[in-house]
Design a protein around this motif. Structure first.
Motif, PDB file in Angstrom:
ATOM      1  N   SER A  26       0.092 -10.040 -13.091  1.00 56.39           N
ATOM      2  CA  SER A  26       0.008 -10.934 -12.229  1.00 56.39           C
ATOM      3  C   SER A  26      -0.707 -10.191 -11.009  1.00 56.39           C
ATOM      4  CB  SER A  26       1.366 -11.702 -11.150  1.00 56.39           C
ATOM      5  OG  SER A  26       2.251 -10.470 -10.834  1.00 56.39           O
ATOM      6  N   GLY A  27      -1.246 -11.240  -9.846  1.00 55.46           N
ATOM      7  CA  GLY A  27      -1.909 -10.488  -8.860  1.00 55.46           C
ATOM      8  C   GLY A  27      -3.622 -10.590  -9.042  1.00 55.46           C
ATOM      9  N   ASP A  28      -3.972  -9.640  -8.049  1.00 57.38           N
ATOM     10  CA  ASP A  28      -5.312  -9.446  -8.293  1.00 57.38           C
ATOM     11  C   ASP A  28      -5.708  -7.922  -8.378  1.00 57.38           C
ATOM     12  OD1 ASP A  28      -5.272 -12.174  -7.541  1.00 57.38           O
ATOM     13  OD2 ASP A  28      -6.437 -11.662  -5.341  1.00 57.38           O
ATOM     14  N   SER A  29      -7.113  -7.432  -9.015  1.00 51.93           N
ATOM     15  CA  SER A  29      -7.312  -6.274  -9.025  1.00 51.93           C
ATOM     16  C   SER A  29      -9.123  -6.568  -8.976  1.00 51.93           C
ATOM     17  CB  SER A  29      -7.076  -5.398 -10.284  1.00 51.93           C
ATOM     18  OG  SER A  29      -7.332  -6.076 -11.460  1.00 51.93           O
ATOM     19  N   THR A  30      -9.686  -5.487  -8.410  1.00 50.11           N
ATOM     20  CA  THR A  30     -11.081  -5.723  -8.512  1.00 50.11           C
ATOM     21  C   THR A  30     -11.851  -4.665  -9.362  1.00 50.11           C
ATOM     22  OG1 THR A  30     -11.194  -6.082  -6.150  1.00 50.11           O
ATOM     23  CG2 THR A  30     -13.192  -5.366  -7.010  1.00 50.11           C
ATOM     24  N   LEU A  31     -12.685  -5.234 -10.245  1.00 52.63           N
ATOM     25  CA  LEU A  31     -13.532  -4.367 -11.011  1.00 52.63           C
ATOM     26  C   LEU A  31     -14.858  -4.250 -10.923  1.00 52.63           C
ATOM     27  CD1 LEU A  31     -11.548  -5.379 -14.560  1.00 52.63           C
ATOM     28  CD2 LEU A  31     -11.059  -3.682 -12.909  1.00 52.63           C
ATOM     29  N   ARG A  32     -15.507  -2.955 -10.626  1.00 48.93           N
ATOM     30  CA  ARG A  32     -16.797  -3.169 -10.218  1.00 48.93           C
ATOM     31  C   ARG A  32     -17.714  -3.658 -11.352  1.00 48.93           C
ATOM     32  NH1 ARG A  32     -18.928   1.303 -12.193  1.00 48.93           N
ATOM     33  NH2 ARG A  32     -17.234   3.117 -13.127  1.00 48.93           N
TER      34      ARG A  32
ATOM     35  N   ARG B  40      -3.614 -13.229 -13.564  1.00 48.73           N
ATOM     36  CA  ARG B  40      -4.156 -12.199 -12.874  1.00 48.73           C
ATOM     37  C   ARG B  40      -5.525 -12.677 -12.607  1.00 48.73           C
ATOM     38  NH1 ARG B  40      -2.545  -7.390 -11.572  1.00 48.73           N
ATOM     39  NH2 ARG B  40      -3.948  -5.601 -11.355  1.00 48.73           N
ATOM     40  N   THR B  41      -6.103 -12.595 -11.620  1.00 47.69           N
ATOM     41  CA  THR B  41      -7.700 -12.660 -11.248  1.00 47.69           C
ATOM     42  C   THR B  41      -8.377 -10.973 -11.152  1.00 47.69           C
ATOM     43  OG1 THR B  41      -7.034 -14.476  -9.891  1.00 47.69           O
ATOM     44  CG2 THR B  41      -9.146 -13.357  -9.669  1.00 47.69           C
ATOM     45  N   LEU B  42      -9.133 -10.744 -12.210  1.00 46.30           N
ATOM     46  CA  LEU B  42     -10.146  -9.552 -12.063  1.00 46.30           C
ATOM     47  C   LEU B  42     -11.150 -10.267 -11.253  1.00 46.30           C
ATOM     48  CD1 LEU B  42      -9.669  -8.648 -15.847  1.00 46.30           C
ATOM     49  CD2 LEU B  42      -7.946  -8.285 -13.898  1.00 46.30           C
ATOM     50  N   ARG B  43     -11.241  -9.464 -10.218  1.00 46.86           N
ATOM     51  CA  ARG B  43     -12.363  -9.783  -9.235  1.00 46.86           C
ATOM     52  C   ARG B  43     -13.615  -8.977  -9.148  1.00 46.86           C
ATOM     53  NH1 ARG B  43     -10.576 -14.062  -6.291  1.00 46.86           N
ATOM     54  NH2 ARG B  43      -8.601 -14.146  -5.843  1.00 46.86           N
ATOM     55  N   ALA B  44     -14.925  -9.531  -9.059  1.00 48.95           N
ATOM     56  CA  ALA B  44     -16.081  -8.850  -9.010  1.00 48.95           C
ATOM     57  C   ALA B  44     -16.116  -8.429  -7.529  1.00 48.95           C
ATOM     58  CB  ALA B  44     -17.173  -9.650  -9.293  1.00 48.95           C
ATOM     59  N   PRO B  45     -16.869  -7.146  -7.373  1.00 50.94           N
ATOM     60  CA  PRO B  45     -16.727  -6.693  -6.165  1.00 50.94           C
ATOM     61  C   PRO B  45     -17.786  -7.350  -5.198  1.00 50.94           C
ATOM     62  CG  PRO B  45     -18.204  -5.280  -7.632  1.00 50.94           C
ATOM     63  CD  PRO B  45     -17.509  -6.438  -8.708  1.00 50.94           C
ATOM     64  N   GLY B  46     -17.558  -7.205  -3.834  1.00 48.80           N
ATOM     65  CA  GLY B  46     -18.296  -7.920  -2.931  1.00 48.80           C
ATOM     66  C   GLY B  46     -17.832  -9.201  -2.486  1.00 48.80           C
TER      67      GLY B  46
END
Length: 867
Positions: free
Chosen positions: A41-47, A861-867
């Motif tokens: 769960s949750g978020d993480s940022t992957l460049r 779970r959300t894998l976020r793009a940078p920016g």
């Protein structure tokens, strides 16, 4: 299982250490075992991402991934695989590269496996394949590797798998290497090796001819022709299309002696780990039924690959969805994937479903080579240099090994890989062979998987296919392993397509051995060289056959003499014929076929062995009432359609009779390496022998001055089985149950075998007794020649590794089940949460549309793009 010594010896070492950790305290054990569990769960940022990606998981942890580009989908799939199963991926890449000794340290079995795989050069071929792939495929494999590495970059080894914590206590735990696209490609070589055709039979024939005193006719009795009139091929005569065929050769001359070099090759290849499994039980069921016979009016497709028993199970489950299908984002597919490879191997997209079963073509040939001490070999009447290279095998905590690999034009020499096979060079060979001189003979392996191909392109093409033409185009790329493709579409089509790189063998009329690939071939005779490959357009196919259904379950593809020559060594078709009977019966009775019916069919446990043998057994006079009490079980069994259910007493007794019958009939004539494992070939052999009561096979040469007949051996088998089960299951036959003998016991590849109880409890799912058996539709295979500590072992060696049934009329009504679960972490709730349902023949809903997936989602779970 080949390579099992590697697993067992390593497990013993690491188990002792893990026990110390476990008894040191529950709190410490909990921390260590749960440390690698991923956050769902949750978020993480992957460049590495260009836009945000959602990973939606259901109550069984199955991920459905949503993205806006193909590259981001593959990045997220790599990330998810690393979350769920990275140690499995890492272990596989060490195996496929011949680097297990680097991982586990000094270990004889690991070193032997490394030597064989380095000689075959799996990783080298994968590296060569990289340059053949399309730019798009290479980009997607790069993206997948980026996703794996994004997960690895922020985690130490102990956060990736508890196995690393244990290995770090017994070896030097080296820094985990980044994942590369070639690591994924190399897995295709392991798949191809395990599913690669008839090398056991080819070498088995050569081994048997020595044991039987050069009597080739008796050898051929052990390898009978496919019973095509009894068990129909995939494409019956009405659907088969005639194309040029390679004629079979006959071997009328007896070889001048045993080919010991072949024995050496056989012994060396036993060291190769089998990650998917081995033997007669490795196959699959699949079928497609047209909408004319289904409840929905649209096709139904079912598939259940039969592979090795392992923990975790071989398959992972995934959905790869573009939020909007565009030219930048082309995937909307769900199904079963392999951790370590991008894409879906078996499953469906929005318009087409496909299943795979092993085609089993003969894609390996062994060439006997005349070699000389000066590093040359005989080819076309001339001595030409062997090709040589040196491989360095690094041993964790030990000395490196330098391995010299030699090859001929036919492939790597495999007969002298291991030290105990090096003495095989002075071998007798078929009449007319060149003198061995001072060099001797060696065996080289020709195998289609050692020629770089484009199977990685084919997987993505399958994922996107929507019709028969696109399936054919994908099949043309699917070099190895060659798999029957059965497919169905939402528009109403059902079809079959055979892919694969299939050798064309020249017909040799006056040669010393047959030229059809069934026996090792003389490498110095150019007439035995392969003459290219079967063109893709000549491979068998069918679309909307008149019967209204297609069954592909490893049987022959077409009638003998029709179509391109594929092999002489098929599965003998008992499973496929039973499925045909079930489908035609449902059609005749007007029973609408749906996913539920298809799953029930895949769980059918009718025994073809019993149907063929029980009538003969019941004709044998039994005077001993103690034995007769057990035989009466068989008399009543016919009323139950010979169903080999888990609670069946008759099934338990019959299995013991079958195992004893094989031993009494063949153990006196064949070496232990050729002991009958009891699969479909042996059923055909025994079925034919029943018609010849005085065949020499019935005579037990171990009894002096006595010549046994068929009925005497049958009576001995009935008696021996009664005595055996009395000791193991009790005196009262009514208390016997097949599931008490026939047990599925998954084992972790490193922590699971021959270890103290605390480790087994932690790493191995609980064993479960099941029904079914070898060559039964519910194909829970077992080895009739196996024993443990002198007691016969009926344990399950191969299983339906998953089951799926797809409703093309409403994809959200499809069902599926995995053998264990999606996670490779023993401490995870998803490690074995599907196993109870699998054993009971049950399935779970398989959501596909976004609405259905959203409804089934329990965590995101959300894998976020940078920016």
């Amino acid at each position: 299982m080949r390579g099992s010594n590697l697993i067992q010896r390593l497990a013993i070492v690491v188990a002792a250490v893990l026990v110390v950790v476990l008894v040191a305290g529950v709190a410490l054990a909990t921390v260590l075992t749960r440390r690698p569990l991923p956050e769902y769960s949750g978020d993480s940022t992957l460049r590495i991402l260009s836009t945000d990606v959602e990973v939606l998981r259901d109550e069984r942890g199955v991920p459905h991934i949503y993205a806006d580009t193909d590259a981001d989908l593959m990045r997220a799939q790599g990330y998810v695989h690393a979350q769920d199963r990275f140690f499995e991926m890492d272990y596989r890449r060490h195996v496929t590269a011949g680097r297990v000794s680097e991982l586990v340290g000094e270990n004889d079995a690991a070193l032997a496996a490394d030597q064989v795989i380095r000689t075959l050069g799996w990783r080298r071929v994968a590296e060569q394949e990289w340059d053949l792939l399309s730019d798009e495929t290479r980009a997607l494999y790069d993206a997948y590797a980026e996703g794996v590495n994004a997960y690895l970059d922020t985690r130490e080894a102990s956060q990736l798998g508890v196995e690393y914590t244990v290995l770090g206590l017994v070896t030097e735990l080296r820094e985990i290497e980044p994942w590369t696209p070639v690591d994924s490609l190399a897995w295709l070589k392991a798949m191809a090796w395990d599913l690669g055709g008839n090398y056991d039979q080819e070498l088995g024939r050569a081994t048997a001819v020595r044991a039987l005193g050069g009597d080739v006719a008796r050898v051929e009795e052990l390898y009978p022709a496919y019973p095509g009139e009894q068990n129909l091929p995939i494409l019956p005569p009405a659907d088969a299309v005639a194309t040029p065929t390679v004629e079979d050769a006959s071997w009328e001359e007896v070889p001048a002696g045993a080919v010991e070099a072949v024995d050496a090759a056989y012994a060396a290849l036993q060291a190769t780990p089998r990650l998917l499994g081995e033997g007669d039980g490795i196959g699959s069921n699949s079928f497609a039924v047209s909408g004319a016979h289904t409840a929905s009016g649209s096709p139904v497709l079912a598939n259940d690959p039969h592979l090795a028993v392992s923990a975790p199970g071989i398959w992972h489950q995934v959905g790869l969805h573009c939020r909007e299908v565009t030219t930048l984002c082309t995937f909307d597919v769900a199904g079963f994937d392999f951790a370590g490879m991008p894409g879906v191997i078996i499953g469906h997209n929005a318009e087409l479903a496909w299943g795979l079963t092993n085609l089993g073509p003969d894609v390996m040939d062994f060439f006997l080579e005349r070699v000389y001490d000066d590093g040359t070999y005989l080819r076309g009447g001339e001595r030409v240099p062997l090709t040589r290279r040196t491989e360095t095998i690094r041993v964790n905590g030990g000395s490196d090994l330098s391995l010299s690999v030699a090859a001929t034009a036919h492939g790597p020499i495999v007969s002298g890989i291991l030290p105990d096979t090096a003495a095989a060079n002075n071998a007798p060979v078929p009449d007319g062979s060149p003198s061995p001189g001072f060099g001797g003979y060696a065996v080289a392996l020709s195998w289609t998987a050692l020629t770089p191909g484009r199977s990685a392109d084919a997987i993505f093409a399958l994922n996107r296919a929507t019709n028969a033409e696109q399936i054919a185009a994908a099949a043309a790329l699917f070099d190895v392993p060659a798999q029957n493709i059965v497919f169905a579409t939402t528009s109403g089509d059902i079809g079959y397509q055979a892919p694969g790189r299939i050798p064309v063998r020249q017909h040799v009329e006056d040669g010393p051995v047959p030229s059809d690939g069934t026996w090792p071939r003389p490498g110095w005779d150019g007439r035995y060289d392969w003459a290219g490959y079967v063109p893709a357009e000549d491979m068998p196919r069918a679309l909307n056959p008149e019967e209204g259904f297609i069954v592909a379950a490893n049987q022959a593809v077409q009638p003998a003499g029709v179509g391109p020559f594929l092999t002489e060594d098929w599965d003998y078709g008992y499973r496929s014929q039973r499925l045909r009977e079930l489908i035609t019966g449902a059609i005749a009775e007007g029973t609408p076929i749906d996913a539920e019916w298809a799953n029930a069919a895949m769980n059918d446990e009718a025994s073809p062995y019993a149907a063929l043998l029980v009538p003969a057994l019941l004709e044998v006079p039994v005077e001993d009432p103690f034995v007769g009490e057990a035989v009466s079980l068989l008399a009543d069994w016919e009323q139950a359609d010979y169903q080999q259910g888990d609670d069946s007493a008759a099934a338990a007794y019959f299995a013991a009779v079958w195992a004893n019958l094989l031993d009494l009939t063949f153990a006196d004539d064949l070496p232990e390496a050729l002991a009958p494992e009891g699969g479909s070939r042996w059923l055909t052999v025994v079925d034919q022998l029943l018609d010849d009561p005085t065949s020499p096979w019935w005579d037990d040469r171990r009894t002096v001055n006595l010549v046994e007949s068929r009925d005497e051996i049958l009576l001995q088998a009935l008696t021996a089985a009664r005595n055996e089960l009395t000791q193991t299951l009790g005196k009262d036959p009514g208390d016997w149950q097949w599931s008490r003998l026939h047990v599925v016991a998954p084992r972790h590849a490193v922590l699971g075998a021959d270890v103290p109880a605390p480790v087994r409890w932690f790493a191995n799912p609980s064993a479960v007794g099941v029904g079914g058996g070898s060559s039964i539709v519910n194909a829970t295979g077992w080895d009739a020649s196996a024993d443990v500590d002198g007691r016969r072992d009926y344990g399950v060696t191969s299983i339906p590794s998953m089951r799926m049934a797809v409703e093309l009329g409403d994809l959200d009504q499809s069902v599926w089940v995995n053998f264990t679960g999606v996670s490779g972490h023993p401490a995870s709730e998803f490690y074995d949460d599907q196993m109870a349902a699998w054993a009971a023949g049950e399935t779970f809903p398989w959501p596909f549309t976004r609405a259905a997936v959203d409804e089934a989602t329990t965590v995101t779970r959300t894998l976020r793009a940078p920016g």
